[in-house]
Write a protein that holds these residues in place. Structure first.
Motif, PDB file in Angstrom:
ATOM      1  N   ALA A  39       2.321   9.396   7.570  1.00 18.03           N
ATOM      2  CA  ALA A  39       1.271   9.108   6.574  1.00 18.03           C
ATOM      3  C   ALA A  39       0.318  10.288   6.450  1.00 18.03           C
ATOM      4  O   ALA A  39      -0.043  10.696   5.341  1.00 18.03           O
ATOM      5  N   TRP A  40      -0.078  10.823   7.578  1.00 19.95           N
ATOM      6  CA  TRP A  40      -1.008  11.954   7.568  1.00 19.95           C
ATOM      7  C   TRP A  40      -0.368  13.175   6.904  1.00 19.95           C
ATOM      8  O   TRP A  40      -1.012  13.871   6.119  1.00 19.95           O
ATOM      9  N   ASN A  41       0.909  13.399   7.180  1.00 18.80           N
ATOM     10  CA  ASN A  41       1.616  14.528   6.576  1.00 18.80           C
ATOM     11  C   ASN A  41       1.742  14.354   5.064  1.00 18.80           C
ATOM     12  O   ASN A  41       1.604  15.322   4.307  1.00 18.80           O
ATOM     13  N   ASP A  63      -6.599   3.643   1.917  1.00 19.47           N
ATOM     14  CA  ASP A  63      -5.694   2.495   1.883  1.00 19.47           C
ATOM     15  C   ASP A  63      -4.663   2.547   3.012  1.00 19.47           C
ATOM     16  O   ASP A  63      -4.259   1.508   3.538  1.00 19.47           O
ATOM     17  N   SER A  64      -4.273   3.746   3.436  1.00 23.07           N
ATOM     18  CA  SER A  64      -3.381   3.851   4.601  1.00 23.07           C
ATOM     19  C   SER A  64      -4.088   3.345   5.851  1.00 23.07           C
ATOM     20  O   SER A  64      -3.508   2.616   6.664  1.00 23.07           O
ATOM     21  N   PHE A  65      -5.351   3.716   5.999  1.00 22.75           N
ATOM     22  CA  PHE A  65      -6.154   3.231   7.122  1.00 22.75           C
ATOM     23  C   PHE A  65      -6.218   1.701   7.103  1.00 22.75           C
ATOM     24  O   PHE A  65      -6.069   1.045   8.140  1.00 22.75           O
ATOM     25  N   ILE A  66      -6.422   1.125   5.930  1.00 19.89           N
ATOM     26  CA  ILE A  66      -6.484  -0.333   5.796  1.00 19.89           C
ATOM     27  C   ILE A  66      -5.162  -0.966   6.223  1.00 19.89           C
ATOM     28  O   ILE A  66      -5.163  -1.980   6.935  1.00 19.89           O
ATOM     29  N   ILE A  98       0.829  -1.210   0.000  1.00 22.23           N
ATOM     30  CA  ILE A  98       0.000   0.000   0.000  1.00 22.23           C
ATOM     31  C   ILE A  98       0.860   1.256   0.000  1.00 22.23           C
ATOM     32  O   ILE A  98       0.600   2.197  -0.758  1.00 22.23           O
ATOM     33  N   PHE A  99       1.881   1.292   0.836  1.00 17.67           N
ATOM     34  CA  PHE A  99       2.652   2.531   0.916  1.00 17.67           C
ATOM     35  C   PHE A  99       3.519   2.765  -0.317  1.00 17.67           C
ATOM     36  O   PHE A  99       3.780   3.909  -0.681  1.00 17.67           O
ATOM     37  N   THR A 100       3.932   1.699  -0.990  1.00 16.80           N
ATOM     38  CA  THR A 100       4.631   1.881  -2.264  1.00 16.80           C
ATOM     39  C   THR A 100       3.643   2.328  -3.337  1.00 16.80           C
ATOM     40  O   THR A 100       3.961   3.192  -4.157  1.00 16.80           O
ATOM     41  N   MET A 101       2.450   1.765  -3.324  1.00 16.75           N
ATOM     42  CA  MET A 101       1.407   2.209  -4.239  1.00 16.75           C
ATOM     43  C   MET A 101       1.125   3.695  -4.033  1.00 16.75           C
ATOM     44  O   MET A 101       0.926   4.441  -4.998  1.00 16.75           O
ATOM     45  N   ASN A 102       1.136   4.135  -2.770  1.00 14.82           N
ATOM     46  CA  ASN A 102       0.871   5.548  -2.494  1.00 14.82           C
ATOM     47  C   ASN A 102       1.941   6.465  -3.071  1.00 14.82           C
ATOM     48  O   ASN A 102       1.650   7.608  -3.426  1.00 14.82           O
ATOM     49  N   VAL A 103       3.167   5.986  -3.177  1.00 21.02           N
ATOM     50  CA  VAL A 103       4.210   6.784  -3.842  1.00 21.02           C
ATOM     51  C   VAL A 103       3.786   7.041  -5.288  1.00 21.02           C
ATOM     52  O   VAL A 103       3.877   8.167  -5.786  1.00 21.02           O
ATOM     53  N   GLY A 104       3.306   5.996  -5.949  1.00 20.83           N
ATOM     54  CA  GLY A 104       2.820   6.162  -7.319  1.00 20.83           C
ATOM     55  C   GLY A 104       1.605   7.062  -7.397  1.00 20.83           C
ATOM     56  O   GLY A 104       1.493   7.888  -8.319  1.00 20.83           O
ATOM     57  N   ALA A 143      -8.046  10.456  -5.678  1.00 17.70           N
ATOM     58  CA  ALA A 143      -6.768   9.770  -5.472  1.00 17.70           C
ATOM     59  C   ALA A 143      -6.234  10.032  -4.065  1.00 17.70           C
ATOM     60  O   ALA A 143      -5.728   9.118  -3.402  1.00 17.70           O
ATOM     61  N   VAL A 144      -6.381  11.251  -3.598  1.00 15.67           N
ATOM     62  CA  VAL A 144      -5.942  11.578  -2.239  1.00 15.67           C
ATOM     63  C   VAL A 144      -6.819  10.838  -1.220  1.00 15.67           C
ATOM     64  O   VAL A 144      -6.309  10.305  -0.228  1.00 15.67           O
ATOM     65  N   ARG A 145      -8.120  10.776  -1.465  1.00 10.91           N
ATOM     66  CA  ARG A 145      -9.000  10.006  -0.570  1.00 10.91           C
ATOM     67  C   ARG A 145      -8.616   8.528  -0.556  1.00 10.91           C
ATOM     68  O   ARG A 145      -8.658   7.876   0.490  1.00 10.91           O
ATOM     69  N   LEU A 146      -8.215   8.005  -1.706  1.00 11.94           N
ATOM     70  CA  LEU A 146      -7.757   6.620  -1.772  1.00 11.94           C
ATOM     71  C   LEU A 146      -6.532   6.427  -0.886  1.00 11.94           C
ATOM     72  O   LEU A 146      -6.423   5.417  -0.195  1.00 11.94           O
ATOM     73  N   MET A 147      -5.629   7.385  -0.887  1.00  9.44           N
ATOM     74  CA  MET A 147      -4.457   7.306  -0.007  1.00  9.44           C
ATOM     75  C   MET A 147      -4.877   7.214   1.457  1.00  9.44           C
ATOM     76  O   MET A 147      -4.292   6.455   2.226  1.00  9.44           O
ATOM     77  N   VAL A 148      -5.878   7.993   1.830  1.00  7.73           N
ATOM     78  CA  VAL A 148      -6.362   7.974   3.215  1.00  7.73           C
ATOM     79  C   VAL A 148      -6.952   6.603   3.538  1.00  7.73           C
ATOM     80  O   VAL A 148      -6.613   5.983   4.549  1.00  7.73           O
TER      81      VAL A 148
END
Length: 178
Positions: A134-136, A103-106, A62-68, A96-101
């Motif tokens: 993550a929040w930052n 998927d990070s929560f997940i 997830i966190f690597t996906m968030n880099v993309g 996309a930003v909401r998805l980051m929130v």
């Protein structure tokens, strides 16, 4: 496993598939840096599938996906011009930003529940120390209309992916050492 990894690496931007141009780039990053590596390594070493490995693989995936996602969120105008159909192009930068929130929560919830229910060692809760980072990253990514937030968003997303994975590595090292 090697073939799957090579497939993703080669066809990420190469024709005829161009996975990143078809809105699959972020998903491929998740698979390649999460389940494919973590579950794959455990399977190769043990000869068995592991639910523990699958849950743990969510964090680096997830966190690597968030880099993309961060990169593609800031690149929407250029991606539209070049014909890329990334998630932010398809669904919008705010989505996309909401998805980051989400998927990070997940990712964090998986670690928390895994530790609470005994699937994961308690030391994996060290990963929760990265929540402020993550929040930052999300805060900077949400300002995608301001170019000056690109470097901080990317820096934090990359640091989050690295530090969360390092926290998991330290957690399992502590399990072995203690």
């Amino acid at each position: 496993l090697v073939a799957a990894g090579l497939f993703i690496v080669f066809f990420y931007t190469s024709p005829p598939l161009k996975l990143n141009y078809r809105g699959l780039g972020e998903t491929m990053l998740f698979l390649a840096f999460g389940p494919l590596i973590v579950v794959g390594i455990v399977y190769v070493l043990s000869g068995a599938f592991s639910w523990e490995a699958l849950v743990v693989s969510l964090v680096p995936g997830i966190f690597t996906m968030n880099v993309g996602i961060v990169s593609n969120t800031f690149d929407v105008p250029d991606d539209i011009k070049s014909g890329k159909r990334t998630l932010p192009v398809r669904f919008g930068q705010a989505a996309a930003v909401r998805l980051m929130v989400v998927d990070s929560f997940i990712a964090y919830l998986a670690i928390l529940l895994g530790a609470v229910f005994g699937l994961l060692p308690l030391w994996t809760l060290l990963t929760l120390l990265t929540i402020p980072l993550a929040w930052n990253a999300v805060q900077h990514a949400s300002r995608y209309n301001e170019e000056k937030h690109y470097a901080p968003a990317m820096g934090r997303a990359i640091a989050l992916s690295s530090l969360a994975t390092l926290a998991l590595t330290i957690a399992y090292a502590l399990v072995l050492w203690l």
